[in-house]
Write an enzyme that holds these catalytic residues in place. Sequence first.
Site, PDB file in Angstrom:
ATOM      1  N   LYS A  18       0.942  -1.157  -0.058  1.00  0.00           N
ATOM      2  CA  LYS A  18       0.076  -0.131  -0.198  1.00  0.00           C
ATOM      3  C   LYS A  18       0.841   1.510   0.087  1.00  0.00           C
ATOM      4  O   LYS A  18       0.702   2.079  -0.799  1.00  0.00           O
ATOM      5  CB  LYS A  18      -1.064  -0.037   1.244  1.00  0.00           C
ATOM      6  N   ARG A  92     -10.413  -0.518   8.341  1.00  0.00           N
ATOM      7  CA  ARG A  92      -9.787  -1.822   8.583  1.00  0.00           C
ATOM      8  C   ARG A  92     -10.911  -2.788   9.362  1.00  0.00           C
ATOM      9  O   ARG A  92     -10.521  -3.888   9.415  1.00  0.00           O
ATOM     10  CB  ARG A  92      -8.491  -1.733   9.586  1.00  0.00           C
ATOM     11  N   ARG A 126      12.347  -4.774   4.927  1.00  0.00           N
ATOM     12  CA  ARG A 126      11.605  -3.422   5.051  1.00  0.00           C
ATOM     13  C   ARG A 126      12.498  -2.601   5.946  1.00  0.00           C
ATOM     14  O   ARG A 126      12.709  -2.936   7.357  1.00  0.00           O
ATOM     15  CB  ARG A 126      10.293  -3.235   5.283  1.00  0.00           C
ATOM     16  N   ARG A 159      10.531  -1.584  11.679  1.00  0.00           N
ATOM     17  CA  ARG A 159       9.201  -1.450  12.598  1.00  0.00           C
ATOM     18  C   ARG A 159       9.397  -2.569  13.716  1.00  0.00           C
ATOM     19  O   ARG A 159       9.631  -3.875  13.180  1.00  0.00           O
ATOM     20  CB  ARG A 159       7.949  -1.511  11.718  1.00  0.00           C
ATOM     21  N   ARG A 170      -0.372 -10.198  12.573  1.00  0.00           N
ATOM     22  CA  ARG A 170      -1.291  -9.079  11.648  1.00  0.00           C
ATOM     23  C   ARG A 170      -2.049  -9.852  10.753  1.00  0.00           C
ATOM     24  O   ARG A 170      -3.387  -9.259  10.102  1.00  0.00           O
ATOM     25  CB  ARG A 170      -0.097  -8.073  11.119  1.00  0.00           C
TER      26      ARG A 170
HETATM   27  P1  G5P Z   1       0.046   0.080   9.001  1.00  0.00           P
HETATM   28  O1  G5P Z   1       1.230   0.958   8.807  1.00  0.00           O
HETATM   29  O2  G5P Z   1      -1.101   0.500   7.994  1.00  0.00           O
HETATM   30  P2  G5P Z   1      -0.041  -2.379   7.449  1.00  0.00           P
HETATM   31  O3  G5P Z   1       0.111  -3.634   8.317  1.00  0.00           O
HETATM   32  O4  G5P Z   1      -1.450  -2.208   6.931  1.00  0.00           O
HETATM   33  O5  G5P Z   1       0.555  -1.339   8.127  1.00  0.00           O
HETATM   34  P3  G5P Z   1       2.131  -1.930   6.146  1.00  0.00           P
HETATM   35  O6  G5P Z   1       2.751  -3.009   6.860  1.00  0.00           O
HETATM   36  O7  G5P Z   1       2.359  -0.636   6.214  1.00  0.00           O
HETATM   37  O8  G5P Z   1       0.625  -2.445   6.283  1.00  0.00           O
HETATM   38  P4  G5P Z   1       2.130  -1.984   3.261  1.00  0.00           P
HETATM   39  O9  G5P Z   1       2.152  -0.389   3.052  1.00  0.00           O
HETATM   40  O10 G5P Z   1       0.832  -2.671   2.448  1.00  0.00           O
HETATM   41  O11 G5P Z   1       2.439  -2.673   4.430  1.00  0.00           O
HETATM   42  O12 G5P Z   1       3.667  -2.398   2.357  1.00  0.00           O
HETATM   43  P5  G5P Z   1       4.868  -1.766   1.928  1.00  0.00           P
HETATM   44  O13 G5P Z   1       5.363  -0.886   2.977  1.00  0.00           O
HETATM   45  O14 G5P Z   1       4.520  -0.598   0.848  1.00  0.00           O
HETATM   46  O15 G5P Z   1       5.665  -2.802   1.493  1.00  0.00           O
HETATM   47  C1  G5P Z   1       6.220  -3.599   2.426  1.00  0.00           C
HETATM   48  C2  G5P Z   1       7.795  -4.055   1.874  1.00  0.00           C
HETATM   49  O16 G5P Z   1       7.697  -4.747   0.647  1.00  0.00           O
HETATM   50  C3  G5P Z   1       8.457  -2.662   1.708  1.00  0.00           C
HETATM   51  O17 G5P Z   1       9.773  -3.029   2.394  1.00  0.00           O
HETATM   52  C4  G5P Z   1       8.421  -2.545   0.293  1.00  0.00           C
HETATM   53  O18 G5P Z   1       9.399  -1.711  -0.260  1.00  0.00           O
HETATM   54  C5  G5P Z   1       8.582  -3.843  -0.086  1.00  0.00           C
HETATM   55  N1  G5P Z   1       7.940  -4.251  -1.434  1.00  0.00           N
HETATM   56  C6  G5P Z   1       7.038  -3.666  -2.266  1.00  0.00           C
HETATM   57  N2  G5P Z   1       6.795  -4.114  -3.235  1.00  0.00           N
HETATM   58  C7  G5P Z   1       7.664  -5.122  -3.589  1.00  0.00           C
HETATM   59  C8  G5P Z   1       7.829  -6.035  -4.498  1.00  0.00           C
HETATM   60  O19 G5P Z   1       7.473  -6.081  -5.596  1.00  0.00           O
HETATM   61  N3  G5P Z   1       9.142  -6.810  -4.135  1.00  0.00           N
HETATM   62  C9  G5P Z   1       9.479  -7.035  -3.086  1.00  0.00           C
HETATM   63  N4  G5P Z   1      10.716  -7.776  -2.932  1.00  0.00           N
HETATM   64  N5  G5P Z   1       9.527  -6.005  -2.027  1.00  0.00           N
HETATM   65  C10 G5P Z   1       8.561  -5.250  -2.342  1.00  0.00           C
HETATM   66  O20 G5P Z   1      -0.708  -0.242  10.032  1.00  0.00           O
HETATM   67  C11 G5P Z   1       0.134  -0.517  11.109  1.00  0.00           C
HETATM   68  C12 G5P Z   1      -0.598  -0.830  12.577  1.00  0.00           C
HETATM   69  O21 G5P Z   1      -1.031   0.115  13.088  1.00  0.00           O
HETATM   70  C13 G5P Z   1      -2.312   0.111  13.457  1.00  0.00           C
HETATM   71  C14 G5P Z   1      -2.534  -1.500  13.512  1.00  0.00           C
HETATM   72  O22 G5P Z   1      -2.090  -1.772  14.679  1.00  0.00           O
HETATM   73  C15 G5P Z   1      -1.627  -1.922  12.296  1.00  0.00           C
HETATM   74  O23 G5P Z   1      -1.320  -3.296  12.670  1.00  0.00           O
HETATM   75  N6  G5P Z   1      -3.448   0.793  12.531  1.00  0.00           N
HETATM   76  C16 G5P Z   1      -4.659   0.426  12.689  1.00  0.00           C
HETATM   77  N7  G5P Z   1      -5.456  -0.078  13.551  1.00  0.00           N
HETATM   78  C17 G5P Z   1      -6.838  -0.081  13.335  1.00  0.00           C
HETATM   79  N8  G5P Z   1      -7.510   0.663  12.498  1.00  0.00           N
HETATM   80  C18 G5P Z   1      -6.995   1.235  11.537  1.00  0.00           C
HETATM   81  N9  G5P Z   1      -7.511   1.678  10.414  1.00  0.00           N
HETATM   82  C19 G5P Z   1      -5.425   1.085  11.379  1.00  0.00           C
HETATM   83  N10 G5P Z   1      -4.515   1.593  10.720  1.00  0.00           N
HETATM   84  C20 G5P Z   1      -3.347   1.359  11.202  1.00  0.00           C
HETATM   85 MG    MG Z   2       1.957   1.077   4.750  1.00  0.00          MG
END
Ligand code: G5P
Ligand code: MG
Length: 223
Positions: A18, A92, A126, A159, A170
């Site tokens: 995302k 979420r 990451r 993180r 998660r």
């Molecule tokens: P967050 O911060 O919203 P999540 O768990 O939804 O966290 P996250 O972990 O931030 O999602 P993302 O944004 O979907 O993941 O993914 P990203 O960071 O872009 O990519 C992940 C990794 O993969 C990166 O290192 C990237 O460079 C790499 N990557 C991307 N594409 C590729 C690829 O093609 N190949 C490879 N090899 N790598 C790749 O929420 C965190 C916490 O906050 C709370 C909760 O506790 C949650 O757990 N929270 C909420 N709680 C309640 N309600 C809500 N609405 C909440 N929102 C947040």
């Molecule tokens: Mg994110």
Amino acid sequence: MIKKVVKAIILGAPGSGKGTISERILKDFSMKHLASGDLLRSQILKGTDIGVSAKKYIDKGQLVPDNLVLQLILETIQAHKDDTWLLDGFPRTLNQAITLNKIQPINFVINLNVPFDIIIERIKGRWIHMPSGRVYHTEFNPPKVQGIDDVTQEPLVQREDDKPETVRHRLNVYKELTQPVLDFYRKNQLLEEFTGNSTPEIWPKVRQFISTKLEPVQKTEYK
Ligand code: G5P
Ligand code: MG
């Protein structure tokens, strides 16, 4: 039809890309990025009451309770009521989706579908710049200097909730609490699904889709 002000959401499992896809969207389209995770981590950095409470849940890989998240997000949405924005990671829970629906019509919802085994592997690499939310990956998207943010030259961190056992938790929470949100938007015919194993595979399809809703400001080339 291309609209002037657009309110969009990007959803997907933890680590589905995302943040990465949002960064690309922001380069090619004029949108504000409102990311619930980044907003919560910023509250933690500032040591606010919301931040102190939220940290206990985030570090364990649990969702932050709806009342805390809703307070923060609804204030943010209000502050950006005239802007075109992309909401990342919210809603979420079904309750969050229903509450948002009452106060803000949404134009479209993007859902990123990436297999869980790929997510578990990629999250190990990451690194983030906490104050801005900028995301890197040791192989896929390395910083210019290892461990240092490209823009501010400040240190990158991993993180707390990216430990493998917390990531697995998660993903389970996502399956249980966030799948109903997808059903909600599917039923309302707002959900656009993008499936793939990598960002290079998914991104061109997302870009093409958004181009039907918003005028691109530029076209960025990616490796
Ligand atoms: P967050 O911060 O919203 P999540 O768990 O939804 O966290 P996250 O972990 O931030 O999602 P993302 O944004 O979907 O993941 O993914 P990203 O960071 O872009 O990519 C992940 C990794 O993969 C990166 O290192 C990237 O460079 C790499 N990557 C991307 N594409 C590729 C690829 O093609 N190949 C490879 N090899 N790598 C790749 O929420 C965190 C916490 O906050 C709370 C909760 O506790 C949650 O757990 N929270 C909420 N709680 C309640 N309600 C809500 N609405 C909440 N929102 C947040
Ligand atoms: Mg994110």
